[in-house]
Design a protein around this motif. Structure first.
Motif, PDB file in Angstrom:
ATOM      1  N   ILE A 111       6.080  44.243  63.875  1.00 19.22           N
ATOM      2  CA  ILE A 111       4.991  44.373  62.908  1.00 19.22           C
ATOM      3  C   ILE A 111       5.449  45.258  61.749  1.00 19.22           C
ATOM      4  O   ILE A 111       5.525  46.480  61.888  1.00 19.22           O
ATOM      5  N   ALA A 119      -3.556  43.179  60.424  1.00 14.84           N
ATOM      6  CA  ALA A 119      -2.574  42.368  61.147  1.00 14.84           C
ATOM      7  C   ALA A 119      -2.195  43.027  62.465  1.00 14.84           C
ATOM      8  O   ALA A 119      -2.013  42.352  63.488  1.00 14.84           O
ATOM      9  N   ALA A 174      -2.723  41.488  66.258  1.00 14.02           N
ATOM     10  CA  ALA A 174      -1.632  41.369  67.237  1.00 14.02           C
ATOM     11  C   ALA A 174      -2.021  42.010  68.563  1.00 14.02           C
ATOM     12  O   ALA A 174      -1.722  41.477  69.639  1.00 14.02           O
ATOM     13  N   VAL A 197       4.587  39.639  63.023  1.00  9.55           N
ATOM     14  CA  VAL A 197       3.182  39.582  62.604  1.00  9.55           C
ATOM     15  C   VAL A 197       3.024  40.411  61.338  1.00  9.55           C
ATOM     16  O   VAL A 197       3.346  41.605  61.321  1.00  9.55           O
ATOM     17  N   LEU A 208       3.765  35.117  61.898  1.00 13.34           N
ATOM     18  CA  LEU A 208       2.319  34.945  61.922  1.00 13.34           C
ATOM     19  C   LEU A 208       1.728  35.777  60.793  1.00 13.34           C
ATOM     20  O   LEU A 208       1.814  37.002  60.806  1.00 13.34           O
ATOM     21  N   PRO A 251      -5.396  32.741  60.232  1.00 13.61           N
ATOM     22  CA  PRO A 251      -3.963  33.062  60.328  1.00 13.61           C
ATOM     23  C   PRO A 251      -3.095  31.810  60.269  1.00 13.61           C
ATOM     24  O   PRO A 251      -3.502  30.732  60.690  1.00 13.61           O
TER      25      PRO A 251
END
Length: 305
Positions: A7, A18, A22, A114, A145, A276
């Motif tokens: 991340i 985000a 996650a 992510v 993502l 997403p």
């Protein structure tokens, strides 16, 4: 099996959203979250500036800010989610974001990146030169993502996979999609956008049949829809009407993903997706992730053309 999720964060609201997504997405999975902050001190260049500025001191100050930010962020995650399945690694790096991500994907065997996108028009922001689009374009061996800034987590029970069936997919390439579908017992809706509705070619039918074989343990449907002004607008309307929680696309030459990025801005400006986006990179022909069975299927498809 422990998952390794990367991340990237700049400590902004969209990065935090985000991160929350996650944590919720992998609530029941054993994961190591690698929380990354990169920094490059801005040293102004001016003829009016004193030449005695200590660059090392400036870098040290910026590094401390990065480390403190990561420490507070991880503490906030642990306080808010209290999940014994999750562990965290803080990574503060004096480097460019994409370069560091490339290294970490290899070094840490990252399964998924992510990242957050800014503003209500999340995907539009992605295609306007943000960090997210640089990540998507540069990272060729790990799915990404992208989570819109204001998206509140919903269990992804409806997943759309946009494709034109012109390319042979391997099961290895589709594993991120299959895993997400299995994890949430989701319905996968294969959506094919056509400028004008016409029968599939022999090659497209072959690729569709292979795709359905891969999805044989997952509830799935095929939707053929007419293009509305642009591919991006069509996917937006489709996702809205069918209450899609996650949109997935493979990223390869001539894919929908590439077509959207090349659409005139006047067409893309209306693309305000609120869900997403899972971007899956293609695996090269020499990738070790392809199985022998997949290679044979691909060879047979070429022979039948």
């Amino acid at each position: 099996m422990t998952k390794h999720i990367l991340i990237p964060t700049d400590f902004s609201k969209n990065a935090w959203n985000a991160t929350k997504y996650a944590m919720a997405l992998y609530e029941n999975e054993t994961c190591v979250f690698h929380i990354l902050n990169t920094y490059t001190p801005n040293i102004a260049h001016s003829r009016f500036m004193a030449t005695s500025i200590n660059g090392a001191a400036l870098e040290d100050s910026t590094r401390r800010h990065s480390l403190n930010g990561l420490e507070h962020l991880i503490q906030r995650i642990q306080d808010d989610f209290k999940n014994p399945n999750h562990s965290f690694e803080a990574i503060s790096s004096f480097s460019l974001l994409v370069d560091e991500i490339k290294d970490l994907v290899e070094e840490k065997n990252i399964d998924l990146i992510v990242t957050g996108t800014k503003g209500a028009s999340g995907l539009e922001e992605v295609f306007m030169g943000s960090n997210t689009v640089r990540i998507i374009k540069s990272i060729k061996n790990c799915p990404v993502l992208a989570v819109p800034q204001y998206f509140e987590f919903e269990r992804p029970s409806e997943i759309a996979f946009a494709t034109d069936f012109n390319r042979f997919y391997t099961k290895s390439e589709l594993e991120p999609l299959l895993e997400m579908a299995r994890m949430f017992r989701a319905t996968v809706r294969i959506v094919h956008v056509q400028y004008e509705i016409k029968a599939l070619t022999e090659l497209q039918l072959f690729n569709l049949n292979m795709l359905r074989k891969y999805l044989n343990t997952v509830e799935h449907y095929v939707h053929t829809v007419s293009e509305l002004n642009s591919v991006s607008k069509t996917l937006e309307v489709f996702s809205d009407e069918l209450d899609i929680h996650l949109l997935a696309m493979l990223n390869y030459p001539h894919s929908y993903m590439e077509r959207i990025t090349k659409e005139p801005i006047v067409k893309r400006v209306a693309f305000h997706t609120q869900i997403p986006l899972l971007v899956i990179p293609e695996l090269g022909m020499n990738s070790t992730k392809r199985t022998k069975k997949e290679e044979m299927s691909f060879s047979n498809s070429l022979g039948s053309r």
